[in-house]
Design an enzyme around this catalytic site. Structure first.
Site, PDB file in Angstrom:
ATOM      1  N   LEU A 166     103.626  82.945 104.345  1.00 49.60           N
ATOM      2  CA  LEU A 166     104.726  83.564 103.609  1.00 49.60           C
ATOM      3  C   LEU A 166     105.876  83.933 104.543  1.00 49.60           C
ATOM      4  CD1 LEU A 166     102.642  85.767 101.186  1.00 49.60           C
ATOM      5  CD2 LEU A 166     104.109  83.846 100.532  1.00 49.60           C
ATOM      6  N   LYS A 167     105.562  84.347 105.752  1.00 47.52           N
ATOM      7  CA  LYS A 167     106.604  84.747 106.691  1.00 47.52           C
ATOM      8  C   LYS A 167     107.545  83.588 107.021  1.00 47.52           C
ATOM      9  CE  LYS A 167     108.931  86.498 110.130  1.00 47.52           C
ATOM     10  NZ  LYS A 167     110.125  87.334 109.904  1.00 47.52           N
ATOM     11  N   VAL A 168     106.997  82.414 107.328  1.00 46.56           N
ATOM     12  CA  VAL A 168     107.884  81.304 107.670  1.00 46.56           C
ATOM     13  C   VAL A 168     108.682  80.852 106.447  1.00 46.56           C
ATOM     14  CG1 VAL A 168     106.517  80.565 109.636  1.00 46.56           C
ATOM     15  CG2 VAL A 168     106.078  79.528 107.418  1.00 46.56           C
TER      16      VAL A 168
END
Length: 322
Positions: A166-168
């Site tokens: 989710l972060k990328v």
């Protein structure tokens, strides 16, 4: 709880500062001795190696610039990991790599947590940044008190690797939005619009966004000092593209975003700030995208408060969270 923190760069130094400010027993490690000296002057301990830090800590947090850097640190820490030790990875990394390193930690009896952050260095500085946490629920509840000193909104994303995935995605979205903001600002300048008025029109409209309300200000000021560099964003964009490729998603915009940022890196330098990307359009048009009244750096004006867990819509709150 004794906490070790490795990586005191633009982001890591601010996260570690939140721990120190909130009275956590903190020991730090960084290759730059001046950064460690600054923390020591504020009351933190200092370590000489990743292994020593893991040996003397209950929890070690890493916030490093690349998966390779995290792997190198893990190689040094691994011999000191055992039952009762927790490793929290706050770097932006590949979901497959975090699972690989987590497996090594688990084999030694330790507990891994995948917990990158999102929201900008200015929010990390005040403890108001958002945190994604990938791990089993039991582990999440154990580390949640620590995470709420580091950030404001904490989301349990599921198993290890989900937080990094989710972060990328969020960094891809932010970069695509940055490029559209640049195109909007330059086009409005070419059309004769006042830049401050253009900023406000974007801000109060359906076209606004977190990126516009923060980074567009730095662009218009001319500082463009967002504390995030092109080499780092290209790493993150590549990680997002890899996820799409592995899952047979034929992305169209992502390759274009990567090409534009690569061109910006070639023109302005590997470590140029990502907001420098607007210079490509300024140079192509001969226009200067500046306006008075905008800050040179971002400052979070949201009061610092203890963080809390957030829940997706329709998701039942676990009993332990009541």
């Amino acid at each position: 709880m004794k906490v070790g923190f490795i990586g005191l760069g633009n982001l890591g130094g601010k996260l570690a500062g939140s721990l120190l400010r909130n009275g956590i027993d903190l020991t730090v490690l960084d290759r730059k001795e001046d950064l460690m000296a600054d923390f020591a002057a504020r009351g933190a301990g200092t370590a000489q190696s990743p292994a020593a830090l893991m040996r003397d800590s209950d929890v070690v947090i890493t916030c490093l610039p690349s998966p390779a850097a995290s792997a190198a640190v893990m190689d040094e820490m691994l011999a000191e990991i055992g039952p009762g030790k927790t490793w929290m990875e706050m770097s932006t990394t590949d979901d497959a790599e975090i699972r690989r390193l987590a497996a090594l930690v688990e084999e030694k009896g330790g507990t891994p947590v995948d917990c990158p952050v999102s929201g900008g260095c200015h929010r990390a500085d005040t403890g108001n940044i958002s945190i994604f946490a990938g791990c089993d629920r039991e582990t999440f509840e154990k580390v949640l008190p620590l995470l709420t000193h580091l950030g404001r909104r904490v989301l349990h994303t599921g198993p290890l690797g989900t937080a990094s995935t989710l972060k990328v995605m969020t960094n891809y979205l932010a970069t695509a939005n940055l490029l559209t903001c640049c195109e909007a600002l330059v086009t409005m300048k070419a059309a004769g619009m006042d830049m401050a008025t253009t900023y406000e029109a974007m801000k109060i409209s359906s076209g606004t966004s977190f990126v516009h309300e923060t980074e567009s200000q730095l662009i218009l000021n001319g500082s463009r000092d967002v504390n995030f560099t092109m080499d780092l964003i290209l790493k993150d964009l590549g990680l997002f593209q890899n996820i799409a490729d592995r899952n047979d998603v034929p992305l169209e915009l992502s390759p274009m975003v990567i090409d534009i940022m690569r061109d910006g890196q070639t023109r302005y330098g590997e470590r140029a700030n990502t907001d420098d990307i607007i210079r490509r359009l300024e140079e192509a048009t001969g226009l200067s995208i500046l306006a008075d009244g905008f800050p040179a750096e971002l400052i979070d004006d949201e009061p610092e408060e203890r963080g809390y867990e957030v829940f997706p819509p329709g998701r039942a709150r676990p009993l332990a969270a009541e």
